[in-house]
Design a protein around this motif. Sequence first.
Motif, short mmCIF file in Angstrom:
data_model
loop_
_atom_site.label_atom_id
_atom_site.label_comp_id
_atom_site.label_asym_id
_atom_site.label_seq_id
_atom_site.Cartn_x
_atom_site.Cartn_y
_atom_site.Cartn_z
N GLU A 1 0.84 -1.39 -0.09
CA GLU A 1 0.00 -0.06 0.00
C GLU A 1 1.03 1.14 -0.07
OE1 GLU A 1 -2.94 0.14 3.14
OE2 GLU A 1 -3.94 -1.69 2.33
N GLU A 2 2.11 1.29 0.83
CA GLU A 2 2.83 2.40 0.76
C GLU A 2 3.18 2.78 -0.63
OE1 GLU A 2 5.89 2.07 3.97
OE2 GLU A 2 4.34 1.60 5.40
N ILE A 3 3.75 1.91 -1.35
CA ILE A 3 4.06 1.76 -2.87
C ILE A 3 3.10 2.30 -3.66
CG2 ILE A 3 5.13 0.59 -4.68
CD1 ILE A 3 6.65 -1.10 -2.86
N ILE A 4 1.94 1.67 -3.66
CA ILE A 4 0.89 1.87 -4.57
C ILE A 4 0.05 2.96 -4.39
CG2 ILE A 4 -1.25 0.89 -5.54
CD1 ILE A 4 -0.31 -1.83 -5.30
N ILE A 5 -0.06 3.43 -3.09
CA ILE A 5 -1.11 4.57 -2.98
C ILE A 5 -0.37 5.90 -3.44
CG2 ILE A 5 -2.16 6.23 -0.99
CD1 ILE A 5 -2.98 3.61 0.32
N PRO A 6 0.81 6.25 -2.92
CA PRO A 6 1.57 7.32 -3.50
C PRO A 6 1.48 7.22 -5.10
CG PRO A 6 2.69 6.70 -1.65
CD PRO A 6 1.68 5.63 -1.99
N LEU A 7 1.94 6.35 -5.50
CA LEU A 7 2.16 5.94 -7.12
C LEU A 7 0.55 6.49 -7.63
CD1 LEU A 7 3.84 5.25 -9.75
CD2 LEU A 7 2.93 2.84 -9.12
N GLY A 8 -0.41 5.77 -7.33
CA GLY A 8 -1.82 6.34 -7.95
C GLY A 8 -2.03 7.63 -7.71
N LYS A 9 -1.61 8.18 -6.62
CA LYS A 9 -1.96 9.68 -6.64
C LYS A 9 -1.28 10.62 -7.49
CE LYS A 9 -3.24 9.89 -1.77
NZ LYS A 9 -2.72 10.28 -0.34
N ILE A 10 0.19 10.21 -7.82
CA ILE A 10 0.99 11.04 -8.62
C ILE A 10 0.24 10.75 -10.17
CG2 ILE A 10 3.38 10.99 -9.83
CD1 ILE A 10 4.43 10.31 -7.04
N MET A 11 0.04 9.56 -10.49
CA MET A 11 -0.14 9.09 -11.75
C MET A 11 -1.56 9.83 -12.04
SD MET A 11 1.15 7.18 -14.42
CE MET A 11 2.24 6.17 -13.78
N SER A 12 -2.50 9.47 -11.25
CA SER A 12 -3.76 10.10 -11.55
C SER A 12 -3.90 11.59 -11.64
CB SER A 12 -4.97 9.54 -10.67
OG SER A 12 -4.57 9.94 -9.25
N HIS A 13 -3.12 12.19 -10.95
CA HIS A 13 -2.93 13.44 -10.86
C HIS A 13 -2.38 14.16 -12.39
CE1 HIS A 13 -2.67 17.77 -9.70
NE2 HIS A 13 -1.33 17.78 -10.00
N THR A 14 -1.22 13.58 -12.59
CA THR A 14 -0.53 13.76 -13.80
C THR A 14 -1.31 13.52 -15.17
OG1 THR A 14 1.57 13.43 -12.72
CG2 THR A 14 1.66 13.86 -15.02
N TYR A 15 -1.87 12.27 -15.20
CA TYR A 15 -2.72 11.80 -16.24
C TYR A 15 -4.12 12.76 -16.38
CZ TYR A 15 -5.44 8.79 -19.07
OH TYR A 15 -6.13 8.24 -20.43
N GLY A 16 -4.42 13.11 -15.22
CA GLY A 16 -5.87 13.84 -15.40
C GLY A 16 -5.66 15.31 -15.91
N LEU A 17 -4.38 15.91 -15.55
CA LEU A 17 -3.91 17.29 -16.12
C LEU A 17 -3.83 17.06 -17.58
CD1 LEU A 17 -1.72 18.53 -13.33
CD2 LEU A 17 -3.84 19.48 -13.81
N PHE A 18 -2.93 16.04 -17.95
CA PHE A 18 -2.94 15.80 -19.43
C PHE A 18 -4.16 15.68 -20.20
CE2 PHE A 18 -1.87 13.37 -23.23
CZ PHE A 18 -0.74 14.07 -23.66
#
Length: 235
Positions: free
Chosen positions: A182-199
């Motif tokens: 969870e410590e790996i996936i949760i921050p990764l999900g936040k970064i990826m979804s935020h960056t992808y959402g902006l794109f």
Amino acid sequence: MTGRRLREAINGMFMQLEKLIKCDTSQAACPGGICPVTVEVMNHVNAVGEFGSSWLSAEVTRIIAMLESHLEAKSKHYSNPALGSVFLINNGRYIEKKAKQYQLDKILGNHWIRQRTAKVRENCEHYRRSSWEEVLGFLKLGMPNVEEAESMKKKLNLFNLRFKEIWMDQSAWFIHDEELKEEIIIPLGKIMSHTYGLFIWGFKSMLGRDADECIKYSVLDIEDLLKNLFSWRDE
């Protein structure tokens, strides 16, 4: 058993562990999983953990350092650097947890335990960079113009391709510690979804309805897929 004979027995055990590490050609049960030698070494270390002494502390430190060097070398055998990092994450967390369980801090000190924790975190960052830095690089926004709109189409196609490839690979991997997963996936999900959402927002702003045919994933799709990383199970 006398003190001399006990020390001889423990010395013999450490010699056997050295031989085990040097001759190891074993394979983990799952991709990037826990090496059987890691389990064997930590089980034997537990057996001597109750006999606290400066000599024993030095021997335990030495044998675990030898194991860690062996694991580092073994991680290089993976053709995918990210899977090598996962291998080190799993084995590093196993060593850390067993050291705490066996109360090795009493003979090795709290600083030694903290160093193991820091190394696991470092390998988590290596995993993120080697897996996802390239993918995130496809999602950089430029100035809004015709050329950039075409460039964004290409970037999005590359993102779709690489994201799917990486996700399919890593769905067959496994992080043994659920909390660490969870410590790996949760921050990764936040970064990826935020960056992808902006794109995607910028992409739609430039192309309007024409953008829809290029968009394979919604932001929620990205979040849900990342939650299913490391889903391999040993039934």
